[in-house]
Design a protein around this motif. Sequence first.
Motif, short mmCIF file in Angstrom:
data_model
loop_
_atom_site.label_atom_id
_atom_site.label_comp_id
_atom_site.label_asym_id
_atom_site.label_seq_id
_atom_site.Cartn_x
_atom_site.Cartn_y
_atom_site.Cartn_z
N UNK A 1 4.68 -1.10 -4.71
CA UNK A 1 4.20 -2.09 -3.74
C UNK A 1 4.42 -1.61 -2.30
N UNK A 2 5.63 -1.05 -2.04
CA UNK A 2 5.92 -0.50 -0.70
C UNK A 2 4.91 0.57 -0.32
N UNK A 3 4.61 1.44 -1.29
CA UNK A 3 3.68 2.54 -1.02
C UNK A 3 2.27 2.01 -0.74
N UNK A 4 1.90 0.92 -1.42
CA UNK A 4 0.58 0.32 -1.14
C UNK A 4 0.58 -0.21 0.29
N UNK A 5 1.66 -0.91 0.65
CA UNK A 5 1.73 -1.50 1.99
C UNK A 5 1.77 -0.44 3.09
N UNK A 6 2.46 0.68 2.82
CA UNK A 6 2.55 1.76 3.82
C UNK A 6 1.31 2.64 3.83
N UNK A 7 0.48 2.49 2.78
CA UNK A 7 -0.73 3.32 2.71
C UNK A 7 -0.50 4.69 2.11
N UNK A 8 0.67 4.90 1.49
CA UNK A 8 0.92 6.22 0.88
C UNK A 8 0.50 6.26 -0.59
N UNK A 9 0.22 5.08 -1.17
CA UNK A 9 -0.26 5.09 -2.56
C UNK A 9 -1.76 5.31 -2.54
N UNK A 10 -2.17 6.47 -3.02
CA UNK A 10 -3.58 6.84 -2.88
C UNK A 10 -4.43 6.34 -4.02
N UNK A 11 -3.91 6.43 -5.25
CA UNK A 11 -4.68 5.94 -6.38
C UNK A 11 -3.78 5.67 -7.57
N UNK A 12 -4.32 4.93 -8.53
CA UNK A 12 -3.59 4.63 -9.77
C UNK A 12 -4.61 4.65 -10.89
N UNK A 13 -4.16 5.13 -12.07
CA UNK A 13 -5.07 5.10 -13.22
C UNK A 13 -4.28 5.07 -14.52
N UNK A 14 -4.91 4.53 -15.55
CA UNK A 14 -4.31 4.49 -16.88
C UNK A 14 -4.95 5.58 -17.72
#
Length: 356
Positions: free
Chosen positions: A286-299
């Motif tokens: 969640x922190x990474x999403x808010x900071x913009x460092x989470x680029x993508x996620x996949x299953x």
Amino acid sequence: MEIKIVEALPKYMKPKPDETKLGFGKHFTDHMFTMKYKEGTGWHDPVIEPYHYLQLDPTAMCLHYGQEIFEGLKAYRGKKDEIYLFRPMENIRRMNASAERLCMAQIDETVFFDALKKFVLLERDWIPREAGSSLYIRPTMIATEAALGVHPSSEYLFFIIAGPVGAYYAHGFAPTKIYVSEEYVRAAMGGTGQVKAAGNYAASLYASRIATDMGYTQVLWLDAREKKYVEEVGTSNIFFVIGDELITPPLGGTILPGVTRDSVIKLASHLGVNVKERPLPITEVIDAIEKGTLKEAFASGTAAIISPVGQIYFHKKEYIINNGKTGSLAEKLFHEILHIQYGSKKDPFGWRMQLA
Ligand SMILES: *Cc1c(COP(=O)(O)O)cnc(C)c1O
């Protein structure tokens, strides 16, 4: 062990479904493989015969105490009508690991593979040609001893069925929306989370229904002890790209060791991606999403191969990942794995097995 083959009479063979409307799990082929086990006798009577109903005593132990395990893998048709399997020995070994955990009978790897191969070759006309489609294969083992009273069954039935399935993303990727389950868990340490036991899926339905009712596609499972670390998504493994790292939770007893997960890790490393198997707190995501460092996620899983995640619901809030779009790494890995599976690119890992 010699497999007996009893072919269906042409007049009883089913018409092949429209390949552009296959979907998943709706159509099944004309035959099935079965083999029986009895304590003292071992496995016997392997046969491929017309697809049929099973006859079970109402006290068959699988119906009462849940000794049932399964596998899922696919057969692919290449451009020149070659027939391929993808890492089938991994599924065979995992099925035996599941059998061990549930006190069920082990199947000799050679016998299992021989059954798989003969069955797929007999049903080869059922392997669809449409881009992205394949023949989904479902090996299953159930306890069949007729008795009440909790103990490991002394008799088992092993069967293999298969059916043509369509491309998961016929119209391009559709990123999923996932719901973090903060109340219900999929697997606890010491439980059966690391094996493909039918009971795991029954236990997951309630949380899935909550997610669906809330408008989400899948549940994101957290660890059972602290409800802190991400584990899996629905019936797939999960990956996040944070900074320049591709992160997935480590296998530690509660996570299903996906063949696709392992392939993603090896392929991404081969492509020069920095892959980390480490515990990943949901708060870090969640922190990474808010900071913009989470680029993508996949299953990752056999059915869809790669399933991008576009949205996460956690603590009554909705978070958007990568503007709800498919990430570039997810897309790249998806196509690379498909190329290996369908024989349209070199396979530096030796994953593809050609049957014909
Ligand atoms: C089958 C399964 C997976 C994916 O495994 P693959 O071998 O990649 O298909 C992941 N998680 C769960 C819970 C599963 O049942």
